[in-house]
Design a protein around this motif. Structure first.
Motif, short mmCIF file in Angstrom:
data_model
loop_
_atom_site.label_atom_id
_atom_site.label_comp_id
_atom_site.label_asym_id
_atom_site.label_seq_id
_atom_site.Cartn_x
_atom_site.Cartn_y
_atom_site.Cartn_z
N TYR A 87 -3.14 -13.10 19.29
CA TYR A 87 -3.53 -14.25 19.97
C TYR A 87 -4.52 -14.26 20.58
O TYR A 87 -4.47 -13.20 21.25
CB TYR A 87 -2.23 -14.45 20.52
N GLN A 92 0.58 -14.74 25.39
CA GLN A 92 0.67 -14.38 24.38
C GLN A 92 0.83 -13.00 23.31
O GLN A 92 1.14 -12.01 23.26
CB GLN A 92 0.68 -15.56 23.28
N LEU A 96 2.52 -9.78 22.77
CA LEU A 96 2.55 -9.37 21.47
C LEU A 96 2.03 -7.76 22.22
O LEU A 96 2.95 -6.61 21.09
CB LEU A 96 1.78 -9.74 21.02
N SER A 155 13.38 -14.80 19.07
CA SER A 155 12.13 -15.14 18.44
C SER A 155 12.10 -14.45 16.89
O SER A 155 12.94 -13.61 16.64
CB SER A 155 10.76 -15.21 19.18
N GLY A 160 6.60 -13.00 18.55
CA GLY A 160 6.44 -14.53 19.23
C GLY A 160 7.36 -14.91 18.08
O GLY A 160 8.30 -14.53 17.40
N ASP A 161 7.12 -16.43 17.47
CA ASP A 161 6.92 -16.78 16.37
C ASP A 161 6.21 -17.13 15.24
O ASP A 161 6.48 -18.05 13.89
CB ASP A 161 7.72 -18.92 17.00
#
Length: 216
Positions: A87, A92, A96, A155, A160-161
């Motif tokens: 990211y 973010q 991660l 998620s 994350g997504d």
């Protein structure tokens, strides 16, 4: 000069780097290092990795070793290619980074021990697994996957997504665990099960294991 991976198609760490390169849709040369004959412990390979372990990586005049350091470099240096695996947003990226550390310091320790005992040692070398080692690491793996189940309920992926290095780094060990009795620990957890099936089905990983299947 191009990208070069020096490694073995029997090495989980090598396949981690190969999967990353495929995910980023990058062309590279694969230089086979024969682990059976000890080529990784001799010159000239030791000039690439003084610890005598695969893989080693070259990008022009840059030389790297340690698979996770290599994948981070590839994801950053070739950010505009293929799948974004990291990211740009600092928050973010911090999240991660946590899950990348969890993979390396929690999941991989237990998973690699189980892969050695139940796959390499038992299936490849015909030696009986150490029951005490299996039991200890099976408990550790189950504890890690309990945490993953909670995380993946919030998620789609660990970081994350979107699919990132936090997920990709798991691929070699998850792949091999699926051929052992430890598969039940993934199947028993709905979110973990869906996640593992998702990441194992990625085209980049299918290309990586095609290399693996040349031996096994």
């Amino acid at each position: 000069m191009g990208l070069k991976v020096h490694g073995s198609n029997t090495s989980t760490a090598t396949l981690r780097v190969v999967a990353t390169l495929h995910e980023k849709q990058l062309d590279f040369d694969f230089v086979f290092v024969n682990l059976r004959t000890g080529s990784h412990k001799e010159k000239p390979f030791l000039s690439l990795n003084p610890f005598g372990q695969v893989p080693a990586f070259e990008d022009g005049d840059l030389q790297l070793f340690e698979s996770r350091a290599i994948t981070k470099y590839i994801a950053s240096a070739y950010d505009d290619n293929g799948t974004p695996l990291i990211y740009k947003d600092p928050k973010q990226m911090a999240i991660l980074g946590v899950w990348m550390e969890v993979e390396a310091l929690q999941f991989d320790i237990a998973g690699s021990a189980l892969v050695w005992e139940l796959f390499y040692k038992n299936s490849i070398y015909g030696q009986p697994p150490d029951a005490a080692v299996v039991e200890e690491n099976e408990k550790s793996l189950a504890n890690v996957l309990d945490v993953y189940e909670g995380r993946l309920g919030k998620s789609k992926y660990l970081g994350g997504d979107s699919f990132t290095l936090a997920d990709l780094h798991h691929l070699p060990i998850v792949h091999l665990l699926m051929d052992t009795k430890e598969k039940k620990h993934f199947d028993e957890r709905p979110h973990v099960s869906a996640w593992s099936k998702d990441i194992l089905s990625r085209p980049s990983w299918q290309k990586a294991i095609a290399m693996w299947k040349q031996v096994y």
